[in-house]
Design a protein around this motif. Structure first.
Motif, PDB file in Angstrom:
ATOM      1  N   ASN A 111       0.830  -1.203   0.000  1.00  0.00           N
ATOM      2  CA  ASN A 111       0.000   0.000   0.000  1.00  0.00           C
ATOM      3  C   ASN A 111       0.867   1.256   0.000  1.00  0.00           C
ATOM      4  N   ARG A 112       0.240   2.369  -0.324  1.00  0.00           N
ATOM      5  CA  ARG A 112       0.959   3.637  -0.376  1.00  0.00           C
ATOM      6  C   ARG A 112       1.459   4.053   0.999  1.00  0.00           C
ATOM      7  N   GLN A 113       2.593   4.739   0.999  1.00  0.00           N
ATOM      8  CA  GLN A 113       3.161   5.253   2.242  1.00  0.00           C
ATOM      9  C   GLN A 113       3.210   6.775   2.145  1.00  0.00           C
ATOM     10  N   GLY A 114       4.033   7.369   2.936  1.00  0.00           N
ATOM     11  CA  GLY A 114       4.187   8.817   2.890  1.00  0.00           C
ATOM     12  C   GLY A 114       3.028   9.547   3.535  1.00  0.00           C
ATOM     13  N   SER A 115       2.687  10.720   2.988  1.00  0.00           N
ATOM     14  CA  SER A 115       1.631  11.541   3.585  1.00  0.00           C
ATOM     15  C   SER A 115       0.284  10.837   3.511  1.00  0.00           C
ATOM     16  N   TYR A 116       0.077  10.019   2.471  1.00  0.00           N
ATOM     17  CA  TYR A 116      -1.196   9.291   2.391  1.00  0.00           C
ATOM     18  C   TYR A 116      -1.342   8.342   3.568  1.00  0.00           C
ATOM     19  N   ALA A 117      -0.296   7.574   3.861  1.00  0.00           N
ATOM     20  CA  ALA A 117      -0.373   6.601   4.952  1.00  0.00           C
ATOM     21  C   ALA A 117      -0.604   7.307   6.288  1.00  0.00           C
ATOM     22  N   LEU A 118       0.101   8.426   6.523  1.00  0.00           N
ATOM     23  CA  LEU A 118      -0.053   9.131   7.793  1.00  0.00           C
ATOM     24  C   LEU A 118      -1.469   9.685   7.950  1.00  0.00           C
ATOM     25  N   ASN A 119      -1.975  10.318   6.926  1.00  0.00           N
ATOM     26  CA  ASN A 119      -3.296  10.935   7.031  1.00  0.00           C
ATOM     27  C   ASN A 119      -4.413   9.906   6.955  1.00  0.00           C
ATOM     28  N   TYR A 120      -4.184   8.840   6.221  1.00  0.00           N
ATOM     29  CA  TYR A 120      -5.192   7.769   6.226  1.00  0.00           C
ATOM     30  C   TYR A 120      -5.274   7.133   7.607  1.00  0.00           C
ATOM     31  N   ASP A 121      -4.126   6.962   8.261  1.00  0.00           N
ATOM     32  CA  ASP A 121      -4.125   6.420   9.612  1.00  0.00           C
ATOM     33  C   ASP A 121      -4.860   7.366  10.574  1.00  0.00           C
ATOM     34  N   GLU A 122      -4.693   8.679  10.379  1.00  0.00           N
ATOM     35  CA  GLU A 122      -5.419   9.647  11.209  1.00  0.00           C
ATOM     36  C   GLU A 122      -6.922   9.553  10.952  1.00  0.00           C
ATOM     37  N   THR A 123      -7.313   9.304   9.697  1.00  0.00           N
ATOM     38  CA  THR A 123      -8.735   9.104   9.376  1.00  0.00           C
ATOM     39  C   THR A 123      -9.289   7.896  10.111  1.00  0.00           C
ATOM     40  N   ILE A 124      -8.507   6.823  10.143  1.00  0.00           N
ATOM     41  CA  ILE A 124      -8.933   5.611  10.856  1.00  0.00           C
ATOM     42  C   ILE A 124      -9.092   5.913  12.344  1.00  0.00           C
ATOM     43  N   ARG A 125      -8.165   6.686  12.916  1.00  0.00           N
ATOM     44  CA  ARG A 125      -8.265   7.018  14.338  1.00  0.00           C
ATOM     45  C   ARG A 125      -9.503   7.882  14.628  1.00  0.00           C
ATOM     46  N   ILE A 126      -9.866   8.764  13.700  1.00  0.00           N
ATOM     47  CA  ILE A 126     -11.088   9.560  13.877  1.00  0.00           C
ATOM     48  C   ILE A 126     -12.299   8.640  13.941  1.00  0.00           C
ATOM     49  N   HIS A 127     -12.352   7.675  13.043  1.00  0.00           N
ATOM     50  CA  HIS A 127     -13.470   6.733  13.066  1.00  0.00           C
ATOM     51  C   HIS A 127     -13.424   5.855  14.321  1.00  0.00           C
ATOM     52  N   ASP A 128     -12.237   5.570  14.807  1.00  0.00           N
ATOM     53  CA  ASP A 128     -12.143   4.787  16.041  1.00  0.00           C
ATOM     54  C   ASP A 128     -12.695   5.580  17.227  1.00  0.00           C
ATOM     55  N   ARG A 129     -12.419   6.886  17.257  1.00  0.00           N
ATOM     56  CA  ARG A 129     -12.999   7.712  18.315  1.00  0.00           C
ATOM     57  C   ARG A 129     -14.521   7.791  18.185  1.00  0.00           C
ATOM     58  N   MET A 130     -15.013   7.841  16.968  1.00  0.00           N
ATOM     59  CA  MET A 130     -16.461   7.814  16.777  1.00  0.00           C
ATOM     60  C   MET A 130     -17.047   6.495  17.269  1.00  0.00           C
ATOM     61  N   ALA A 131     -16.316   5.403  17.054  1.00  0.00           N
ATOM     62  CA  ALA A 131     -16.779   4.111  17.568  1.00  0.00           C
ATOM     63  C   ALA A 131     -16.797   4.106  19.094  1.00  0.00           C
ATOM     64  N   ASP A 132     -15.791   4.755  19.718  1.00  0.00           N
ATOM     65  CA  ASP A 132     -15.802   4.860  21.184  1.00  0.00           C
ATOM     66  C   ASP A 132     -17.024   5.635  21.669  1.00  0.00           C
ATOM     67  N   ASN A 133     -17.370   6.704  20.952  1.00  0.00           N
ATOM     68  CA  ASN A 133     -18.589   7.447  21.317  1.00  0.00           C
ATOM     69  C   ASN A 133     -19.817   6.546  21.216  1.00  0.00           C
ATOM     70  N   GLY A 134     -19.861   5.715  20.168  1.00  0.00           N
ATOM     71  CA  GLY A 134     -20.984   4.799  20.020  1.00  0.00           C
ATOM     72  C   GLY A 134     -21.061   3.785  21.140  1.00  0.00           C
ATOM     73  N   GLN A 315      -4.333  17.165   3.665  1.00  0.00           N
ATOM     74  CA  GLN A 315      -2.891  17.098   3.904  1.00  0.00           C
ATOM     75  C   GLN A 315      -2.204  16.046   3.030  1.00  0.00           C
ATOM     76  N   ILE A 316      -2.962  15.269   2.284  1.00  0.00           N
ATOM     77  CA  ILE A 316      -2.361  14.248   1.411  1.00  0.00           C
ATOM     78  C   ILE A 316      -1.753  14.938   0.194  1.00  0.00           C
ATOM     79  N   ASP A 317      -0.448  14.715  -0.026  1.00  0.00           N
ATOM     80  CA  ASP A 317       0.283  15.318  -1.146  1.00  0.00           C
ATOM     81  C   ASP A 317       0.693  14.199  -2.099  1.00  0.00           C
ATOM     82  N   LEU A 322       4.770  10.496  -4.548  1.00  0.00           N
ATOM     83  CA  LEU A 322       5.350   9.826  -5.716  1.00  0.00           C
ATOM     84  C   LEU A 322       6.835  10.131  -5.842  1.00  0.00           C
ATOM     85  N   GLU A 323       7.198  11.397  -5.630  1.00  0.00           N
ATOM     86  CA  GLU A 323       8.605  11.784  -5.742  1.00  0.00           C
ATOM     87  C   GLU A 323       9.455  11.091  -4.674  1.00  0.00           C
ATOM     88  N   ASN A 324       8.963  11.050  -3.443  1.00  0.00           N
ATOM     89  CA  ASN A 324       9.718  10.399  -2.370  1.00  0.00           C
ATOM     90  C   ASN A 324       9.867   8.912  -2.618  1.00  0.00           C
TER      91      ASN A 324
END
Length: 658
Positions: A111-134, A315-317, A322-324
């Motif tokens: 899978n892709r790494q770099g800024s995509y991986a970091l921000n996608y992981d943050e997206t997953i954590r946001i949904h995890d916090r929403m699951a905690d609220n549930g 924040q995904i660049d 691709l360059e990195n």
């Protein structure tokens, strides 16, 4: 006689009842309301029509029916909260499970790494916090359900109590009044007979008694005596009924009415309170919590904290990622050398310098070297250092570089080569150490490399060594071979169809086993080249390790307990019995079984792709983990599969996920 004809129902009866009710309320009798003001407030603000109904003969029955409705409504809303809690719990747990699997998948190298991986992981954590609220919302709903159930139970007990006491008092008065009416009817009938006998009415005819006909005087005397007795009985029943009704109106009925009013108001208030918590409170809290997860308040963005979902995605660049990625291979690209030329190895001699094939070799400087039978030998000699067949298409005379002696024939020039023979290039190839080739071996090299199975005895054996010995030697509760194999399958095999069911290459398994038996600390299966890109061989190596254990992973000592638990028909009892037996395993066996079970649970999560559900995995690992020859007979094979299947079906009930 008028006082004996009916009960004196005074005009102030209703006033007395209200006075008794107010005094009972002020004395604190009956049930308590939440704030201690509801009963008096309800009694003082009731309309005259409602007060009249409550303090009438049907008042207690009416309030009992109303309380029954309140209890039914509370239970209905409690059932709604329970079902909503279950739905919210399933949704939250499903979302958390999705977040875990997505988080693990995002870390894979494909899978892709770099800024995509970091921000996608943050997206997953946001949904995890929403699951905690549930989850918190579901727990709150479940607590509200239990509170309402308790409230309904208390109200039902109070209703039964006052139904028995209040209605029994009402029925007692009714029975006394009925007996009074019967006594009055008897009294009236005798009085009429006595009046006819006294006035000389002859319509009644002669009266016959037990001892013969009676005279009119005798008959009148008997009737008078009976009338007196009936009058006394009627008067006593009137007094008794009157006293009981007075007691009912002044004491029993007001107490029952007040207590039932308290119960109704308490039940309705509790139900209304839970509705207020559910609607404006908990639902708003859930929506607000999820909203803050998706988009924090503007004032919070200046403080280091969670970002909004919009900011995370923006924040995904893609260009930088691709360059990195491409730049990371710069060290492997090397420097391209445009000068392509042949360099002769020093070991093959330096008497002559080879030239490109399109340039002839210069003739020797000494003219006399061109005469005689030995002329061609120096010119042919250098060709022996070339790779075999390099000059096979050249004319021997052209390759000699323009010799002066044109009388030499090709046969004469190749005579020395016949004695020497073609160069044996395989003998000049340096021997390659075993396992030094990182790329995928060719099929012909598999046979040559099988000599690894004929290596000397391993220096640090892993296969065939007990888990206790490995723990004492290596200091790890989970053997390194198990850890590496699980890691490889997690990274590269979760979506391989038939993983753990399909066999890998026997040659690969043998070579990998030899590697672990000599120096397992140097193995890193995060690079698929280290296991020849054959994840099925890694799965076979893992099963081979468990089969070679001197004592099976689930141990011979605990084998009867596992089989006995598998024979239980009840799923919960079977799970709990297996759980207790697993807790009794030795420490290295427990740690290894836990790691393997959590891994196999991840495998079955991808069963839609790999076709390996819990039942199929249990068939593959049942005899492997419990020992194929441990049971008393072959019929234990089915129970072994059931043991592993039950463990996989209850992974998170038996083992902690952390």
């Amino acid at each position: 006689m008028d006082t004996r004809d009916s009960i004196d129902r005074s005009s102030n009866e209703f006033t007395q009842t209200n006075t008794a009710l107010n005094s009972a309320v002020s004395d604190g009798g009956g049930g308590e309301s939440p704030n201690g003001q509801y009963p008096s407030t309800a009694a003082n603000h009731m309309s005259p029509a409602a007060d009249g109904v409550m303090h009438s003969d049907i008042g207690i029955n009416t309030l009992l029916t109303r309380l029954k409705q309140s209890i039914a409504s509370a239970r209905e809303f409690a059932a709604f909260l329970k079902k909503r809690s279950i739905l919210e719990e399933e949704h939250a747990q499903g979302l958390k499970k999705l977040c875990r699997s997505s988080h693990e998948a995002a870390r894979r190298p494909e899978n892709r790494q770099g800024s995509y991986a970091l921000n996608y992981d943050e997206t997953i954590r946001i949904h995890d916090r929403m699951a905690d609220n549930g989850v918190q919302f579901a727990l709150s709903l479940h607590q509200m359900h239990e509170d309402l159930q308790d409230l309904a139970g208390i109200m039902e007990r109070g209703r039964k109590h006052w139904k028995q006491n209040g209605l029994s008092a009402e029925k007692r008065v009714q029975d006394l009044e009925s007996m009074m009416e019967k006594a009055k009817a008897k009294y009236d009938s005798l009085a009429e007979d006595y009046d006819r006998a006294r006035t000389g009415d002859k319509q009644s005819g002669r009266v016959f008694g037990l001892k013969g006909p009676k005279s009119a005087a005798q008959h009148e005397e008997d009737l008078n005596r009976k009338v007196q007795a009936a009058d006394s009985d009627y008067q006593s029943k009137v007094q008794l009924a009157k006293s009981q009704r007075q007691d009912l109106i002044s004491t029993l009925r007001p107490q029952a009415v007040k207590s039932l009013l308290d119960l109704i108001i308490e039940c309705d208030s509790g139900l209304t309170l839970q509705l207020q918590k559910f609607g404006p409170s908990f639902n708003e809290k859930l929506l607000l919590g999820n909203g803050l997860c998706v988009s924090p308040l503007n004032g919070q963005q200046n403080i280091q904290g969670p970002r909004s979902l919009r900011d995370v995605v923006y924040q995904i660049d893609n260009t930088r990622d691709l360059e990195n990625y491409v730049s990371s291979f710069a060290s492997k690209a090397g420097v391209k050398n445009s000068d392509i030329r042949y360099e002769r190895h020093p070991a093959l001699g330096t008497s002559q310098q080879m030239t490109p094939t399109n340039v002839r070799v210069q003739p020797p400087a000494n003219p006399q070297s061109s005469s005689g039978a030995q002329g061609p030998i120096p010119q042919i000699g250098p060709t022996q250092g070339q790779p075999f067949g390099l000059t096979a298409g050249l004319n021997p005379i052209d390759a000699s570089g323009g010799l002066d002696n044109q009388d030499n024939s090709p046969k004469q020039q190749y005579v020395p080569l016949t004695g020497v023979g073609p160069p044996q290039l395989p003998t000049a190839r340096p021997s390659t150490p075993l396992y030094s080739q990182a790329s995928t071996p060719t099929p012909t090299s598999y046979h040559n490399d099988l000599s690894a199975t004929e290596m000397p005895p391993p220096s640090r054996p892993v296969f065939g060594v007990s888990l206790d010995d490995l723990l004492r030697r290596d200091g790890s509760a989970i053997p390194l071979v198990v850890y590496q194999c699980l890691q490889a399958v997690d990274l590269f095999g979760l979506e391989v169809e038939g993983i753990y069911r399909l066999s890998g290459s026997a040659a690969h398994v043998a070579k990998l086993r030899a590697i672990f038996d000599n120096d397992s600390s140097q193995v890193d299966f995060r690079n698929p080249e280290n296991f020849y890109h054959d994840v099925n061989s890694v799965a076979g190596l893992l099963k081979q390790f468990f089969r070679d254990l001197p004592d099976p992973l689930l141990t011979k000592e605990h084998y009867p307990s596992f089989i006995e638990a598998a024979r239980m028909d009840d799923d919960i009892m079977r799970r709990d019995s297996l759980h207790a037996t697993i807790n009794g395993l030795p420490d290295p066996n427990y740690a290894t079984l836990r790691a393997l079970t959590l891994h196999l649970n991840r495998v079955q999560d991808h069963s839609e792709v790999n076709r390996m559900n819990a039942g199929n995995l249990a068939i593959c690992f049942g005899p492997t983990l419990m020992g194929s020859s441990t049971g008393p007979n072959i019929s234990d094979a089915g129970w072994q599969v059931r043991v592993i299947d039950t463990i996989l079906q209850n992974t998170y009930q038996i083992f902690d996920e952390d």
